[in-house]
Design an enzyme around this catalytic site. Structure first.
Site, PDB file in Angstrom:
ATOM      1  N   LYS A 240       0.923  -1.291   0.226  1.00 23.75           N
ATOM      2  CA  LYS A 240      -0.125   0.025   0.036  1.00 23.75           C
ATOM      3  C   LYS A 240       1.009   1.323   0.055  1.00 23.75           C
ATOM      4  O   LYS A 240       1.930   1.295   0.580  1.00 23.75           O
ATOM      5  CB  LYS A 240      -0.703   0.192   1.232  1.00 23.75           C
ATOM      6  CG  LYS A 240      -1.934  -0.862   1.368  1.00 23.75           C
ATOM      7  CD  LYS A 240      -2.575  -0.866   2.658  1.00 23.75           C
ATOM      8  CE  LYS A 240      -3.755  -1.908   2.898  1.00 23.75           C
ATOM      9  NZ  LYS A 240      -5.001  -1.430   1.918  1.00 23.75           N
ATOM     10  N   ARG A 314     -10.637 -11.229   2.541  1.00 25.94           N
ATOM     11  CA  ARG A 314     -11.460 -12.535   1.959  1.00 25.94           C
ATOM     12  C   ARG A 314     -10.954 -13.711   1.967  1.00 25.94           C
ATOM     13  O   ARG A 314     -11.613 -14.879   2.241  1.00 25.94           O
ATOM     14  CB  ARG A 314     -12.127 -12.114   0.499  1.00 25.94           C
ATOM     15  CG  ARG A 314     -10.861 -12.148  -0.517  1.00 25.94           C
ATOM     16  CD  ARG A 314     -11.268 -11.205  -1.592  1.00 25.94           C
ATOM     17  NE  ARG A 314     -11.463 -10.033  -1.534  1.00 25.94           N
ATOM     18  CZ  ARG A 314     -11.708  -8.945  -2.334  1.00 25.94           C
ATOM     19  NH1 ARG A 314     -12.065  -9.269  -3.366  1.00 25.94           N
ATOM     20  NH2 ARG A 314     -11.872  -7.593  -1.911  1.00 25.94           N
TER      21      ARG A 314
END
Length: 460
Positions: A240, A314
Site C-alpha cells: 500500500k 477475503r
C-alpha cells in the site's frame, strides 16, 4: 472502565429536555427570573445546548438540555449526548421533555459519550452522570455500552500492541469472563488442520497467524460470527502507499466488532448457541510472503488465484467461513473492514450488508432503526459471478476493472458457505471525526442492530 448508570438513590439534579418549539411553553410556566436567565444564556433549545440554574449556595439545582426540532433530530442521532458534555459535574435525572420512545437510545448515547481512549494519554472524563430513565432496560444498555467500549479499545490500539497474540488474549479474557470455551490454532498447525489461506496470508509476519474459536451457549439456534482479524495490513507484496496504510491498525475492525457483539449476547443471556471465529493475522512483507499470481487451495477445496495480495481479508475469512459451514450453523454472519468500494458507496456512517434471508433482513432493518444503528442492504448480484472466475483457478481474489468491488468481495465469500443462511457486513469500523456519542476513532457498526436481530431469531 465502561460508563454505567448512576445509583438511583444518588442525590440528583433535575434535567428538563427542551425542544425548540417547546421552550416558549416551558418558560411561561417558570418564574420571571428563570425565564430571563435562560434567555440571557442564549438557550433556544437547539441540539447540543445546555444551561443550569444555581441554588442559593451556587450549586446546580436544575438543568436544561436542548432537543432541537424534528427536522434537526432527523439529521443525526444521540441528541442528548451532545448536551451531556456541556453539563457541570453532577448526577442528573431526566424529569421532563424526553419522549418515551427515545429514552433508551438517548440514555445509551449519554453513556457512550463518556468513552475516552486513554491507554497512552489521560483524558478528561465526562463529568455528568445519568440515572437511568424510567422504563428503560438499564442492564441491557450497559451491556451494549461495554461491548462497544471493547470494540473501540481494540480498534484504537496500535498494531504494535494489538497483534494476533493480543487479539487472542482479548478473546480469552472475554471467554473466561462469560464461561465460554476457546481454542486457538497457531502457526504451522493451521496447515496441519487445513486452514491454508489463513496460514498463507499471515506466514510472513513475526507474530504467527492463528484461528481463534470461541463457543458459548447450549440451546437455541446456532449462530456463528466470523470477524476479519487482520491486525495490520501493509498490502503484502502489493504494498500500500503510505496514505492508504495510515489507518490499517483498524483492519481488524471486523474481529473487534464480533467480540463486542459476543459480549453483548453473553451479558444479556440471549438464548442462542454462539460461536465466534476470528482468523487473526498480519499481512506483512518478507521473503516467504504469498505472491501475486500464486494459486492457493482453500479449506473448502476451491482454488484462488492471487491477483492482488492486498485483497487478503477475503482469503482468511474464506477458510473460517468454510469451517463455520461444516458445523451446520443456522446463521453465519461475517463482519469485516473489507473494501474501499463500500465506503465509496455509502460513506463511513452506514454499515452495508448482504443477505438473501428475508426473515433476517426484516428483523435487521427494524432493529437498525430502533437502535440508531444504521444499516443498508446491498445485493448479492449473481450476474456478477463471472467477474470472480479467472479461468486458471476457481476464484479470483481481486477482479480487474474496479467495478462493484464490495459486491464481488461478498460473492467471493458466499462461495464458501453452502448449507447455512449467510449475511456479510462490509463495515468501516472508524469514526472520522467527533460526533455525539461517537468519539473520533474506532467504532462498532451494526452490532446493536445485530444484537436485537439475534434476540428476535432466538425467539422464533
Amino acid at each position: 472502565m465502561p460508563a454505567t448508570f448512576a445509583d438511583p438513590a444518588t442525590p440528583s439534579i433535575p434535567l428538563h429536555v427542551i425542544s425548540e418549539d417547546g421552550l416558549k411553553d416551558w418558560s411561561q410556566d417558570q418564574p420571571e427570573r428563570i425565564a430571563n436567565w435562560i434567555d440571557s444564556q442564549g438557550f433556544t433549545g437547539a441540539i447540543g445546548q445546555a444551561v443550569t440554574l444555581a441554588d442559593e449556595n451556587g450549586r446546580p439545582s436544575v438543568a436544561l438540555a436542548g432537543y432541537g426540532t424534528k427536522a434537526t433530530r432527523a439529521r443525526g442521532r444521540f441528541h442528548l449526548a451532545a448536551a451531556a458534555a456541556k453539563l457541570p459535574q453532577g448526577t442528573y435525572r431526566i424529569v421532563s421533555g424526553l419522549p418515551e420512545e427515545a429514552r433508551s437510545i438517548e440514555a445509551l448515547g449519554w453513556l457512550l459519550s463518556a468513552y475516552r481512549f486513554d491507554r497512552y494519554r489521560k483524558q478528561s472524563p465526562l463529568r455528568a452522570a445519568l440515572i437511568a430513565p424510567e422504563g428503560v432496560d438499564a442492564p441491557r444498555i450497559e451491556a451494549q455500552v461495554e461491548g462497544e467500549w471493547l470494540t473501540r479499545d481494540l480498534i484504537n490500539t496500535p498494531a504494535a500492541d494489538m497483534g494476533p497474540p493480543e487479539l487472542e488474549q482479548a478473546a480469552r479474557d472475554l471467554a473466561q469472563r462469560h464461561d465460554a470455551t476457546i481454542e486457538v490454532i497457531t502457526g504451522d498447525a493451521l496447515l496441519e488442520q487445513n486452514f491454508p489461506m489463513i496460514h498463507a496470508v499471515g506466514r510472513a509476519a513475526d507474530r504467527a497467524p492463528r484461528l481463534i474459536d470461541m463457543s458459548w451457549g447450549n440451546a437455541g439456534p446456532k449462530i456463528t460470527l466470523v470477524g476479519k482479524g487482520v491486525c495490520f495490513d501493509t498490502g503484502g507484496l502489493d504494498l500500500k502507499p503510505a496514505a492508504s496504510m495510515g489507518l490499517m491498525k483498524k483492519d481488524m475492525g471486523g474481529a473487534a466488532a464480533v467480540l463486542g457483539l459476543a459480549h453483548m449476547v453473553m451479558a444479556t443471556q440471549i438464548k442462542i448457541q454462539l460461536r465466534v471465529l476470528i482468523p487473526a493475522v498480519e499481512n506483512s512483507v518478507a521473503g516467504n510472503a504469498f505472491r501475486p499470481q500464486d494459486i492457493l487451495t482453500s479449506r473448502k477445496g476451491l482454488t484462488v488465484e492471487i491477483n492482488n495480495t492486498d485483497a487478503e481479508g477475503r482469503l482468511v475469512l474464506a477458510d473460517a467461513l468454510a469451517l463455520a459451514d461444516e458445523d451446520g450453523a443456522d446463521h453465519i454472519i461475517s463482519m469485516a473492514t473489507l473494501t474501499g468500494a463500500a465506503r465509496v458507496a455509502v460513506g463511513p456512517d452506514l454499515a452495508p450488508y448482504y443477505s438473501d434471508d428475508e426473515t433476517f433482513i426484516s428483523a435487521l432493518e427494524n432493529a437498525g432503526r430502533d437502535q440508531a444503528d444504521p444499516v443498508w442492504r446491498m445485493p448479492f448480484h449473481t450476474p456478477y459471478e463471472p467477474m470472480i472466475e479467472p479461468g486458471i483457478a476457481d476464484l479470483d481474489n481481486a477482479p480487474a476493472g474496479g467495478f462493484a468491488g464490495s459486491i464481488t468481495a461478498a460473492l467471493f465469500l458466499r462461495r464458501f458457505v453452502s448449507d447455512s443462511r449467510y449475511a456479510h457486513f462490509d463495515i468501516y469500523g472508524w469514526q472520522p471525526k467527533d460526533a455525539p456519542a461517537r468519539a473520533k476513532g474506532g467504532a462498532g457498526q451494526a452490532t446493536r442492530a445485530l444484537l436485537a436481530t439475534l434476540a428476535t431469531l432466538a425467539n422464533q
